[in-house]
Design an enzyme around this catalytic site. Structure first.
Site, PDB file in Angstrom:
ATOM      1  N   CYS A 196       9.407 -14.732  85.196  1.00 28.60           N
ATOM      2  CA  CYS A 196       9.759 -15.431  86.431  1.00 28.60           C
ATOM      3  C   CYS A 196      11.040 -16.222  86.227  1.00 28.60           C
ATOM      4  O   CYS A 196      11.740 -16.528  87.182  1.00 28.60           O
ATOM      5  CB  CYS A 196       8.620 -16.334  86.865  1.00 28.60           C
ATOM      6  SG  CYS A 196       8.066 -17.419  85.572  1.00 28.60           S
ATOM      7  N   ASN A 212       2.418 -10.885  83.242  1.00 24.68           N
ATOM      8  CA  ASN A 212       3.638 -10.927  82.422  1.00 24.68           C
ATOM      9  C   ASN A 212       3.580 -11.948  81.287  1.00 24.68           C
ATOM     10  O   ASN A 212       4.278 -11.807  80.293  1.00 24.68           O
ATOM     11  CB  ASN A 212       4.880 -11.116  83.302  1.00 24.68           C
ATOM     12  CG  ASN A 212       4.994 -12.510  83.852  1.00 24.68           C
ATOM     13  OD1 ASN A 212       3.978 -13.146  84.115  1.00 24.68           O
ATOM     14  ND2 ASN A 212       6.200 -12.987  84.039  1.00 24.68           N
ATOM     15  N   GLU A 261       2.660 -21.206  91.394  1.00 26.08           N
ATOM     16  CA  GLU A 261       3.886 -20.940  90.630  1.00 26.08           C
ATOM     17  C   GLU A 261       4.260 -19.494  90.911  1.00 26.08           C
ATOM     18  O   GLU A 261       3.512 -18.585  90.552  1.00 26.08           O
ATOM     19  CB  GLU A 261       3.655 -21.129  89.122  1.00 26.08           C
ATOM     20  CG  GLU A 261       3.371 -22.552  88.693  1.00 26.08           C
ATOM     21  CD  GLU A 261       4.494 -23.506  88.992  1.00 26.08           C
ATOM     22  OE1 GLU A 261       5.644 -23.052  89.188  1.00 26.08           O
ATOM     23  OE2 GLU A 261       4.233 -24.716  89.056  1.00 26.08           O
TER      24      GLU A 261
HETATM   25  N1  NDP Z   1       6.690 -19.323  88.470  1.00 25.40           N
HETATM   26  C1  NDP Z   1       5.918 -18.955  87.484  1.00 25.40           C
HETATM   27  O1  NDP Z   1       5.414 -19.771  86.726  1.00 25.40           O
HETATM   28  C2  NDP Z   1       5.635 -17.502  87.243  1.00 25.40           C
HETATM   29  C3  NDP Z   1       5.670 -16.564  88.252  1.00 25.40           C
HETATM   30  N2  NDP Z   1       5.366 -15.242  88.020  1.00 25.40           N
HETATM   31  C4  NDP Z   1       5.508 -14.271  89.107  1.00 25.40           C
HETATM   32  O2  NDP Z   1       4.421 -13.346  89.093  1.00 25.40           O
HETATM   33  C5  NDP Z   1       4.821 -12.092  89.585  1.00 25.40           C
HETATM   34  C6  NDP Z   1       4.359 -11.001  88.643  1.00 25.40           C
HETATM   35  O3  NDP Z   1       2.993 -11.061  88.432  1.00 25.40           O
HETATM   36  P1  NDP Z   1       1.951 -10.126  89.220  1.00 25.40           P
HETATM   37  O4  NDP Z   1       0.693 -10.111  88.418  1.00 25.40           O
HETATM   38  O5  NDP Z   1       2.600  -8.832  89.557  1.00 25.40           O
HETATM   39  O6  NDP Z   1       1.750 -10.930  90.552  1.00 25.40           O
HETATM   40  P2  NDP Z   1       0.661 -10.686  91.701  1.00 25.40           P
HETATM   41  O7  NDP Z   1       0.964 -11.670  92.765  1.00 25.40           O
HETATM   42  O8  NDP Z   1       0.582  -9.268  92.064  1.00 25.40           O
HETATM   43  O9  NDP Z   1      -0.724 -11.028  90.990  1.00 25.40           O
HETATM   44  C7  NDP Z   1      -0.977 -12.270  90.408  1.00 25.40           C
HETATM   45  C8  NDP Z   1      -2.469 -12.477  90.316  1.00 25.40           C
HETATM   46  O10 NDP Z   1      -2.988 -12.629  91.654  1.00 25.40           O
HETATM   47  C9  NDP Z   1      -4.066 -11.717  91.838  1.00 25.40           C
HETATM   48  N3  NDP Z   1      -4.140 -11.353  93.260  1.00 25.40           N
HETATM   49  C10 NDP Z   1      -3.655 -10.249  93.884  1.00 25.40           C
HETATM   50  N4  NDP Z   1      -3.975 -10.288  95.208  1.00 25.40           N
HETATM   51  C11 NDP Z   1      -4.673 -11.425  95.421  1.00 25.40           C
HETATM   52  C12 NDP Z   1      -5.278 -12.025  96.569  1.00 25.40           C
HETATM   53  N5  NDP Z   1      -5.212 -11.454  97.769  1.00 25.40           N
HETATM   54  N6  NDP Z   1      -5.918 -13.200  96.404  1.00 25.40           N
HETATM   55  C13 NDP Z   1      -5.985 -13.817  95.194  1.00 25.40           C
HETATM   56  N7  NDP Z   1      -5.440 -13.277  94.082  1.00 25.40           N
HETATM   57  C14 NDP Z   1      -4.776 -12.113  94.173  1.00 25.40           C
HETATM   58  C15 NDP Z   1      -3.703 -10.562  90.917  1.00 25.40           C
HETATM   59  O11 NDP Z   1      -4.844  -9.763  90.658  1.00 25.40           O
HETATM   60  P3  NDP Z   1      -4.774  -8.184  90.371  1.00 25.40           P
HETATM   61  O12 NDP Z   1      -3.341  -7.845  90.104  1.00 25.40           O
HETATM   62  O13 NDP Z   1      -5.647  -8.022  89.192  1.00 25.40           O
HETATM   63  O14 NDP Z   1      -5.291  -7.533  91.583  1.00 25.40           O
HETATM   64  C16 NDP Z   1      -3.203 -11.309  89.700  1.00 25.40           C
HETATM   65  O15 NDP Z   1      -4.278 -11.790  88.934  1.00 25.40           O
HETATM   66  C17 NDP Z   1       6.327 -12.183  89.712  1.00 25.40           C
HETATM   67  O16 NDP Z   1       6.698 -12.407  91.043  1.00 25.40           O
HETATM   68  C18 NDP Z   1       6.678 -13.400  88.882  1.00 25.40           C
HETATM   69  O17 NDP Z   1       7.872 -14.025  89.244  1.00 25.40           O
HETATM   70  C19 NDP Z   1       4.982 -14.834  86.796  1.00 25.40           C
HETATM   71  C20 NDP Z   1       4.923 -15.740  85.759  1.00 25.40           C
HETATM   72  C21 NDP Z   1       5.282 -17.127  85.892  1.00 25.40           C
HETATM   73  O1  AKG Z   2      10.762 -18.106  79.894  1.00 25.74           O
HETATM   74  C1  AKG Z   2      10.025 -19.068  79.990  1.00 25.74           C
HETATM   75  O2  AKG Z   2      10.433 -20.185  79.781  1.00 25.74           O
HETATM   76  C2  AKG Z   2       8.609 -18.866  80.396  1.00 25.74           C
HETATM   77  C3  AKG Z   2       8.543 -17.676  81.272  1.00 25.74           C
HETATM   78  C4  AKG Z   2       7.244 -17.482  81.877  1.00 25.74           C
HETATM   79  O3  AKG Z   2       6.296 -18.165  81.618  1.00 25.74           O
HETATM   80  C5  AKG Z   2       7.080 -16.396  82.819  1.00 25.74           C
HETATM   81  O4  AKG Z   2       7.996 -15.674  83.104  1.00 25.74           O
HETATM   82  O5  AKG Z   2       5.943 -16.236  83.267  1.00 25.74           O
END
Ligand code: NDP
Ligand code: AKG
Length: 499
Positions: free
Chosen positions: A287, A155, A253
């Site tokens: 997020c 994202n 995170e």
């Molecule tokens: N708090 C924060 O700073 C932020 C949090 N988020 C959170 O991220 C989520 C959305 O992102 P999304 O990509 O769907 O999240 P995922 O948890 O599905 O994936 C995140 C990363 O982890 C990898 N991954 C998947 N399975 C494993 C495993 N078993 N071991 C190690 N790595 C793994 C994925 O690889 P692949 O998908 O390539 O298999 C991807 O690169 C939302 O919940 C959002 O809230 C997003 C941005 C900021």
């Molecule tokens: O909105 C922001 O401040 C950053 C959001 C972000 O990094 C995310 O959603 O992954």
């Protein structure tokens, strides 16, 4: 629509400064129209062995380069990102779907992070403290941990990678980066920029592949001393469990269930604007996205009506069209998750006031679009008010007073971002103290963090670490305490002199 060059489409792993072909491939899709954009390497664990070996060797040299020189290289990276900003932004919209003005904002975050972390190369402050003994000097200093692994989501495919890789690199580490399989172009573009800027071979390595295989191989590899992960709560829990088993440092995170609080004295126009952009910007796939509005009973109806009016102006479609305000959801699975929560909300008795349906956009029939959605009559314990939906869906929760609003905000398992709209300075100070999130906004929405402050959250959002800000260095450095005794004799510390 932009056209990818054959060079941009040609996705390979980047290991030890070489672009390495992988036989197995997976398709990457454009979320705006469902078309295949390219093929991404589906690497196996051997790629991590190769990357770890190259990183291990490179890191020894890199740690010996003076930090201000390491910083200069990051500065060059920032300049190159600035020069390529428009192309990077278009590629970002193409692979991720976010509207072009948000893509430009995200790339700018990466540029800002480069310049900010380049500055840290001349600081990396430790401490000196007086010693307990005469003629003895005591200090602490930051040291690189060695080889670090970063795992990033789709994202924010470039900003989050910069939040992690830039502090790691300026602190003298070598990096192995596994980007999300949904967004490979940003990873390639950033690796190329590092290459053009002259980063020594092996200091950054990009390995494409599934999380289950590549993420797991990174966690398992003994040379990788830290895993910095951003992604969902479910995956983060798995990553933390595996790292815990191996006593590996891990920074997480994860998700959010962020709320905007609107008090009865709020500037309602401002609140509507704040809600609109933090709830429906990036199609709710941040997020930090606002997915709950906690509103004082005296202004509930007014806020609801004005929000509904403002939502009518949200144009939905391909994010590359500058007139579009809300782009697609990332993929079918993301869309299905949002649809599932619409049904859950209805079953729980929430009132679906607008939206709630998948949308077909003319000429983009295979894209993953969803209507901006508003539920009212939501109570704090409903699943739609508790669980991360990651789509353009907002729940309105009515409260009687300020104290109830704070309780409602805090009564979720996540703790990333919160916001309050009020004109009362006393409430502002109480709210910033009592809201239990890592980020608090006053008279602004829940999104829009700046890179020089720590980014992250409490409770189910994280495990106490922060990305961004000077605090990001804590993830990628170890503290060393150093004592220099210049008395010329052996002075024994920790001897009880009271006796
Ligand atoms: N708090 C924060 O700073 C932020 C949090 N988020 C959170 O991220 C989520 C959305 O992102 P999304 O990509 O769907 O999240 P995922 O948890 O599905 O994936 C995140 C990363 O982890 C990898 N991954 C998947 N399975 C494993 C495993 N078993 N071991 C190690 N790595 C793994 C994925 O690889 P692949 O998908 O390539 O298999 C991807 O690169 C939302 O919940 C959002 O809230 C997003 C941005 C900021
Ligand atoms: O909105 C922001 O401040 C950053 C959001 C972000 O990094 C995310 O959603 O992954």
């Amino acid at each position: 629509m932009i056209t990818l060059t054959s060079e941009e489409k040609n996705l390979k792993n980047f290991i030890n400064g070489e672009w390495i072909e992988v036989a197995n491939k997976e398709k990457v899709y454009n979320p705006a129209n469902g078309e295949v954009l390219a093929e991404i390497p589906d690497s196996d664990a051997a790629a991590i062995d190769m990357a770890a070996e190259s990183a291990r060797i490179a890191q020894k040299e890199w740690a010996g380069v003076p930090a201000p020189q390491r910083a200069e290289l990051l500065y060059k990276v920032g300049i190159k990102m600035k020069e390529q900003k428009e192309r990077l932004s278009q590629l970002l919209t193409l692979e991720n779907g976010k509207v072009i003005e948000e893509a430009r904002g995200e790339v700018q975050e990466g540029i800002d992070m480069a310049f900010y972390m380049a500055g840290e190369g001349r600081r990396l402050f430790g401490q000196t403290t007086p010693s307990e003994l005469k003629d003895k000097f005591a200090m602490s200093q930051r040291c690189p941990v060695g080889v670090v692994g970063i795992i990033t989501p789709w994202n924010f495919p470039i900003a989050i990678a910069t939040w992690k890789s830039f502090p790691a690199i300026v602190a003298g580490n070598a990096v192995i980066w596994k980007p999300s399989s949904e967004t490979p172009f940003m990873a390639k573009a950033l690796a190329k920029i590092f290459e053009e800027a002259g980063l020594p071979k092996g200091v950054i390595n990009v390995v494409y592949g599934s999380g289950a295989t590549i993420g797991q191989a990174m966690i398992n590899h003994e040379a990788i001393r830290v895993i910095s992960f951003t992604g969902s709560n479910e995956t983060g829990r798995l990553v933390a469990t595996e790292c815990g088993r191996q006593l590996k440092k891990v920074s997480l995170e994860m998700g959010g269930k962020n709320a905007v609080i609107v008090m009865e004295d709020a500037d309602i126009d401002l609140a509507v604007e704040g809600i609109l952009w933090s709830a429906f910007g990036t199609s709710g796939q941040r997020c930090t996205a606002c997915s709950r509005v906690i509103v004082h009973k005296d202004v509930r109806k007014e806020l609801e009506n004005r929000l509904l009016e403002a939502m009518k102006d949200l144009t939905i479609g391909d994010g590359l069209d500058p007139n579009i305000k809300v782009g697609p959801i990332i993929n079918q699975a993301g869309l299905d998750k949002v649809l599932k929560y619409i049904e859950i909300g209805k079953e729980e008795g929430a009132n679906l006031v607008t939206g709630g349906k998948q949308l077909t956009v003319e000429n983009y029939e295979n894209g993953f679009y969803f209507e901006p959605t508003l539920f009212t009559d939501v109570t704090i314990d409903m699943r739609i008010a508790q669980e991360e939906i990651f789509g353009p869906v907002v729940s309105l929760i009515e409260v009687n007073d300020f104290d109830e609003a704070i309780i409602a905000n805090n009564k979720v398992k996540y703790g990333l971002s919160s916001s309050i709209f009020t004109q009362d300075v006393n409430r502002v100070f109480k709210a910033q103290r009592d809201l239990d999130t890592g980020i608090v906004y006053v008279n602004a929405g829940t999104t829009g963090a700046e890179i020089h402050l720590p980014f992250g959250g409490t409770k189910g959002t994280g495990n106490g670490h922060r990305d961004s800000g000077v605090q990001a260095l804590d993830v990628f450095t170890e503290w060393k305490a150093v004592y220099v005794d210049y008395s010329g004799k052996l002075q024994r510390a920790q001897i009880d002199t009271d006796a």
